[in-house]
Design a protein around this motif. Structure first.
Motif, PDB file in Angstrom:
ATOM      1  N   LYS A 194      26.428  42.166  51.549  1.00 24.08           N
ATOM      2  CA  LYS A 194      26.436  42.902  50.281  1.00 24.08           C
ATOM      3  C   LYS A 194      27.405  44.089  50.289  1.00 24.08           C
ATOM      4  O   LYS A 194      28.108  44.331  49.316  1.00 24.08           O
ATOM      5  N   SER A 195      27.483  44.813  51.399  1.00 23.50           N
ATOM      6  CA  SER A 195      28.354  45.992  51.446  1.00 23.50           C
ATOM      7  C   SER A 195      29.843  45.635  51.430  1.00 23.50           C
ATOM      8  O   SER A 195      30.682  46.481  51.164  1.00 23.50           O
ATOM      9  N   LEU A 196      30.178  44.380  51.707  1.00 28.21           N
ATOM     10  CA  LEU A 196      31.577  43.943  51.708  1.00 28.21           C
ATOM     11  C   LEU A 196      31.902  43.016  50.541  1.00 28.21           C
ATOM     12  O   LEU A 196      33.008  42.485  50.450  1.00 28.21           O
ATOM     13  N   ALA A 197      30.956  42.816  49.649  1.00 27.50           N
ATOM     14  CA  ALA A 197      31.090  41.819  48.588  1.00 27.50           C
ATOM     15  C   ALA A 197      32.192  42.114  47.581  1.00 27.50           C
ATOM     16  O   ALA A 197      32.535  41.252  46.779  1.00 27.50           O
ATOM     17  N   ASN A 198      32.769  43.289  47.617  1.00 30.57           N
ATOM     18  CA  ASN A 198      33.876  43.601  46.701  1.00 30.57           C
ATOM     19  C   ASN A 198      35.238  43.266  47.325  1.00 30.57           C
ATOM     20  O   ASN A 198      36.269  43.671  46.818  1.00 30.57           O
ATOM     21  N   VAL A 225      43.869  40.396  52.231  1.00 27.13           N
ATOM     22  CA  VAL A 225      42.508  40.837  51.908  1.00 27.13           C
ATOM     23  C   VAL A 225      42.607  41.917  50.844  1.00 27.13           C
ATOM     24  O   VAL A 225      43.323  42.906  51.016  1.00 27.13           O
ATOM     25  N   TYR A 226      41.918  41.696  49.737  1.00 24.12           N
ATOM     26  CA  TYR A 226      41.941  42.620  48.605  1.00 24.12           C
ATOM     27  C   TYR A 226      40.577  43.263  48.438  1.00 24.12           C
ATOM     28  O   TYR A 226      39.542  42.663  48.733  1.00 24.12           O
ATOM     29  N   GLU A 227      40.593  44.485  47.910  1.00 24.75           N
ATOM     30  CA  GLU A 227      39.376  45.193  47.530  1.00 24.75           C
ATOM     31  C   GLU A 227      39.372  45.259  46.004  1.00 24.75           C
ATOM     32  O   GLU A 227      40.334  45.727  45.396  1.00 24.75           O
ATOM     33  N   ILE A 228      38.297  44.762  45.407  1.00 26.52           N
ATOM     34  CA  ILE A 228      38.208  44.718  43.956  1.00 26.52           C
ATOM     35  C   ILE A 228      37.263  45.813  43.490  1.00 26.52           C
ATOM     36  O   ILE A 228      36.083  45.822  43.835  1.00 26.52           O
ATOM     37  N   CYS A 229      37.806  46.745  42.732  1.00 25.66           N
ATOM     38  CA  CYS A 229      37.020  47.833  42.156  1.00 25.66           C
ATOM     39  C   CYS A 229      36.822  47.527  40.678  1.00 25.66           C
ATOM     40  O   CYS A 229      37.340  46.541  40.161  1.00 25.66           O
ATOM     41  N   LYS A 230      36.105  48.379  39.993  1.00 25.11           N
ATOM     42  CA  LYS A 230      35.794  48.122  38.584  1.00 25.11           C
ATOM     43  C   LYS A 230      37.052  47.933  37.739  1.00 25.11           C
ATOM     44  O   LYS A 230      37.145  47.013  36.950  1.00 25.11           O
ATOM     45  N   ASP A 231      38.037  48.803  37.909  1.00 25.10           N
ATOM     46  CA  ASP A 231      39.230  48.753  37.070  1.00 25.10           C
ATOM     47  C   ASP A 231      40.522  48.523  37.842  1.00 25.10           C
ATOM     48  O   ASP A 231      41.602  48.680  37.283  1.00 25.10           O
ATOM     49  N   ASP A 285      30.231  38.989  58.755  1.00 19.71           N
ATOM     50  CA  ASP A 285      31.504  39.016  58.035  1.00 19.71           C
ATOM     51  C   ASP A 285      32.533  39.974  58.623  1.00 19.71           C
ATOM     52  O   ASP A 285      33.529  40.285  57.990  1.00 19.71           O
ATOM     53  N   ARG A 286      32.319  40.459  59.861  1.00 21.04           N
ATOM     54  CA  ARG A 286      33.310  41.332  60.495  1.00 21.04           C
ATOM     55  C   ARG A 286      34.544  40.555  60.936  1.00 21.04           C
ATOM     56  O   ARG A 286      35.596  41.130  61.152  1.00 21.04           O
TER      57      ARG A 286
END
Length: 159
Positions: free
Chosen positions: A41-45, A58-64, A93-94
């Motif tokens: 859950k903590s890496l789900a973004n 590897v991308y990090e998806i934020c709200k905007d 998931d490490r």
């Protein structure tokens, strides 16, 4: 290139943009062959993209916004297209596992702080034939399942 689209308005709201990468190529940018999302859950973004330029982004998806967190490309890694990737359930998931058209399997320690991608390769080995799919099992076994162009599934121990 990762994009966030507003489904209701059918328009682009945000996209990744990193001038240091080949992602800004206008002609023939690297094709995305597979996507993987962590189960933790903590890496789900985060999302990993197996790409046609022998790398995993590897991308990090934020709200905007979408930000590329890192590009996994190494001389210890793939020499041709990465066909599939998955997050390792056995390591919460490490680890990120990639399989390529070059027949290589690579285990990346993608959460580790490192100077470069070379330091993020936890294990790399030859499977022998084109890797079509990779998967792991949850729990204590560090098994990696690999489907290739044959009618068999191979099992590797990642440790």
């Amino acid at each position: 290139q990762m994009c966030i689209r507003d489904r209701a308005k059918l328009r682009l709201t945000s996209q990744s943009d990193d001038p240091r990468t080949s992602e800004t190529q206008v002609f023939n940018p690297p094709m995305v062959h597979a996507l993987a999302v962590p189960n933790t859950k903590s890496l789900a973004n985060h999302v990993a993209c197996a790409r046609g330029d022998a790398s995993v982004a590897v991308y990090e998806i934020c709200k905007d916004a979408v930000r590329r967190r890192l590009l996994l490309k190494s001389s210890k890694g793939h020499s041709s297209s990465v066909g599939h990737c998955c997050f390792a359930e056995y390591s919460a998931d490490r680890h990120l596992i990639s399989g390529g058209n070059d027949g290589r399997l690579v285990v990346w320690n993608w959460l580790q702080d490192a100077e470069g991608a070379e330091d993020l390769v936890s294990w790399s080995g030859s499977h022998g034939s084109k890797v079509n799919w990779t998967a792991t099992l949850p729990g204590s076994s560090e098994n990696v399942l690999v489907a290739d162009t044959s009618n068999k599934v191979s099992v590797y121990t990642a440790s």
